[in-house]
Design a protein around this motif. Sequence first.
Motif, PDB file in Angstrom:
ATOM      1  N   GLY A  82       0.775  -1.240   0.000  1.00 46.03           N
ATOM      2  CA  GLY A  82       0.000   0.000   0.000  1.00 46.03           C
ATOM      3  C   GLY A  82       0.801   1.281   0.000  1.00 46.03           C
ATOM      4  N   ARG A  83       2.094   1.199  -0.330  1.00 43.85           N
ATOM      5  CA  ARG A  83       2.935   2.409  -0.292  1.00 43.85           C
ATOM      6  C   ARG A  83       3.531   2.758  -1.662  1.00 43.85           C
ATOM      7  N   GLY A  84       2.989   2.193  -2.725  1.00 44.79           N
ATOM      8  CA  GLY A  84       3.478   2.517  -4.058  1.00 44.79           C
ATOM      9  C   GLY A  84       4.837   1.908  -4.343  1.00 44.79           C
ATOM     10  N   VAL A  85       5.656   2.642  -5.121  1.00 42.01           N
ATOM     11  CA  VAL A  85       6.990   2.166  -5.472  1.00 42.01           C
ATOM     12  C   VAL A  85       7.878   2.153  -4.227  1.00 42.01           C
ATOM     13  N   ASN A  86       8.617   1.073  -4.050  1.00 35.19           N
ATOM     14  CA  ASN A  86       9.530   0.961  -2.913  1.00 35.19           C
ATOM     15  C   ASN A  86      10.818   1.708  -3.233  1.00 35.19           C
ATOM     16  N   THR A  87      10.949   2.911  -2.727  1.00 34.03           N
ATOM     17  CA  THR A  87      12.153   3.718  -2.954  1.00 34.03           C
ATOM     18  C   THR A  87      13.107   3.655  -1.767  1.00 34.03           C
ATOM     19  N   GLY A  88      12.824   2.762  -0.832  1.00 29.18           N
ATOM     20  CA  GLY A  88      13.664   2.634   0.347  1.00 29.18           C
ATOM     21  C   GLY A  88      13.133   3.461   1.504  1.00 29.18           C
ATOM     22  N   PRO A  89      13.627   3.224   2.701  1.00 33.15           N
ATOM     23  CA  PRO A  89      13.179   3.975   3.882  1.00 33.15           C
ATOM     24  C   PRO A  89      13.445   5.473   3.722  1.00 33.15           C
ATOM     25  N   GLU A  90      12.533   6.268   4.224  1.00 30.57           N
ATOM     26  CA  GLU A  90      12.674   7.722   4.160  1.00 30.57           C
ATOM     27  C   GLU A  90      13.004   8.270   5.539  1.00 30.57           C
ATOM     28  N   GLY A  91      14.136   8.966   5.651  1.00 30.89           N
ATOM     29  CA  GLY A  91      14.532   9.525   6.938  1.00 30.89           C
ATOM     30  C   GLY A  91      14.965   8.446   7.906  1.00 30.89           C
ATOM     31  N   ASP A  92      14.693   8.656   9.183  1.00 35.86           N
ATOM     32  CA  ASP A  92      15.055   7.697  10.216  1.00 35.86           C
ATOM     33  C   ASP A  92      14.336   6.371   9.981  1.00 35.86           C
ATOM     34  N   PHE A  93      15.101   5.282   9.979  1.00 34.73           N
ATOM     35  CA  PHE A  93      14.549   3.972   9.657  1.00 34.73           C
ATOM     36  C   PHE A  93      13.432   3.572  10.605  1.00 34.73           C
ATOM     37  N   ASP A  94      13.657   3.732  11.910  1.00 37.36           N
ATOM     38  CA  ASP A  94      12.645   3.306  12.873  1.00 37.36           C
ATOM     39  C   ASP A  94      11.403   4.177  12.818  1.00 37.36           C
ATOM     40  N   ALA A  95      11.584   5.468  12.628  1.00 32.16           N
ATOM     41  CA  ALA A  95      10.420   6.348  12.505  1.00 32.16           C
ATOM     42  C   ALA A  95       9.616   5.986  11.263  1.00 32.16           C
ATOM     43  N   TRP A  96      10.325   5.632  10.198  1.00 32.96           N
ATOM     44  CA  TRP A  96       9.644   5.237   8.958  1.00 32.96           C
ATOM     45  C   TRP A  96       8.893   3.922   9.131  1.00 32.96           C
ATOM     46  N   LEU A  97       9.499   2.997   9.905  1.00 31.90           N
ATOM     47  CA  LEU A  97       8.840   1.712  10.155  1.00 31.90           C
ATOM     48  C   LEU A  97       7.566   1.864  10.983  1.00 31.90           C
ATOM     49  N   ASP A  98       7.464   2.946  11.747  1.00 30.07           N
ATOM     50  CA  ASP A  98       6.266   3.165  12.563  1.00 30.07           C
ATOM     51  C   ASP A  98       4.994   3.092  11.719  1.00 30.07           C
ATOM     52  N   GLY A  99       5.051   3.711  10.525  1.00 29.30           N
ATOM     53  CA  GLY A  99       3.877   3.713   9.658  1.00 29.30           C
ATOM     54  C   GLY A  99       3.533   2.319   9.158  1.00 29.30           C
ATOM     55  N   LEU A 100       4.551   1.542   8.795  1.00 29.53           N
ATOM     56  CA  LEU A 100       4.313   0.178   8.328  1.00 29.53           C
ATOM     57  C   LEU A 100       3.785  -0.701   9.454  1.00 29.53           C
ATOM     58  N   GLU A 101       4.301  -0.484  10.661  1.00 30.60           N
ATOM     59  CA  GLU A 101       3.808  -1.246  11.800  1.00 30.60           C
ATOM     60  C   GLU A 101       2.339  -0.935  12.062  1.00 30.60           C
ATOM     61  N   ALA A 102       1.970   0.317  11.929  1.00 33.74           N
ATOM     62  CA  ALA A 102       0.564   0.691  12.119  1.00 33.74           C
ATOM     63  C   ALA A 102      -0.317  -0.014  11.098  1.00 33.74           C
ATOM     64  N   ASP A 103       0.181  -0.141   9.866  1.00 33.84           N
ATOM     65  CA  ASP A 103      -0.574  -0.857   8.831  1.00 33.84           C
ATOM     66  C   ASP A 103      -0.770  -2.318   9.218  1.00 33.84           C
ATOM     67  N   VAL A 104       0.295  -2.960   9.682  1.00 33.76           N
ATOM     68  CA  VAL A 104       0.211  -4.370  10.061  1.00 33.76           C
ATOM     69  C   VAL A 104      -0.780  -4.554  11.214  1.00 33.76           C
ATOM     70  N   ARG A 105      -0.721  -3.659  12.183  1.00 31.79           N
ATOM     71  CA  ARG A 105      -1.641  -3.767  13.314  1.00 31.79           C
ATOM     72  C   ARG A 105      -3.083  -3.519  12.876  1.00 31.79           C
ATOM     73  N   ARG A 106      -3.284  -2.676  11.872  1.00 37.36           N
ATOM     74  CA  ARG A 106      -4.633  -2.456  11.353  1.00 37.36           C
ATOM     75  C   ARG A 106      -5.157  -3.700  10.635  1.00 37.36           C
ATOM     76  N   TRP A 107      -4.317  -4.316   9.811  1.00 37.23           N
ATOM     77  CA  TRP A 107      -4.730  -5.552   9.132  1.00 37.23           C
ATOM     78  C   TRP A 107      -5.064  -6.627  10.162  1.00 37.23           C
ATOM     79  N   ARG A 108      -4.279  -6.693  11.218  1.00 37.64           N
ATOM     80  CA  ARG A 108      -4.527  -7.665  12.283  1.00 37.64           C
ATOM     81  C   ARG A 108      -5.862  -7.386  12.970  1.00 37.64           C
ATOM     82  N   ALA A 109      -6.129  -6.137  13.260  1.00 34.16           N
ATOM     83  CA  ALA A 109      -7.369  -5.780  13.944  1.00 34.16           C
ATOM     84  C   ALA A 109      -8.589  -5.992  13.046  1.00 34.16           C
TER      85      ALA A 109
END
Length: 252
Positions: A82-109
Amino acid sequence: MTSTQTFPSSLAGSQAPPLSLLATEPLRALFDFCAGKFSDAAQAVGDGHPVVVFPGLGAAPFTTSPLRRYLGESGFTPHCWGRGVNTGPEGDFDAWLDGLEADVRRWRADSRRAVSLVGWSLGGIYARELAKRAPDCVRQVITLGTPFASMRGATHADAVYKLINGSATQLTPEMEARLRACPPVPTTSVFSKSDGVVSWRGCIEKKSPQAESIEVTASHLGMVSHPDVLRVVVDRLAQPEGRWRPFRQRAA
């Protein structure tokens, strides 16, 4: 052809694949795609649980459509990342992963079921890190040609990343050690010795009761359409939740 492999954990001296393999990647990927198109039809063996597919570096969502289509036909509920073309992490890696983690938790819920994560190349790094951050939401992880064990100097993808982002990735020794760590969920790494983009040695996971490495004969670009890869992914995903077992080669 598929097989399971066990290799030493030391990857000192790992190098990027020969340029001859890299040069033939597009043609071999075309053959892999055609083989997938004319392979046996999918069997409805899935239990309907959500499976999120992460594309490789520089890849658009349509590149993983053969895999997602096959997963749907096999009885799972596939989702693009759901994020279009994978151009690699943007900015801080962990901060960027926060958004992907939220997506995973939404799919789980939304599904009320644990989610399986399938990542191709760099997408596999995302899948592994998300499983470490949200193991309560992740059923299992499958990576396809992901060099988590040797990210520096053992891949031709650095040049692609630099082309897209204007600079090479900055990997500290601490980050490399972190990426090598196996997720705390069942984990399968699919690799090919004929991979022309990343070193197959960097894709080997240390064998454990819930981790394995499976060899296929595929190009890097054709990983998401090669019939052997499709069968391996479905075989792994079709296992009952909580009853994961290592892959066993079936007799021809």
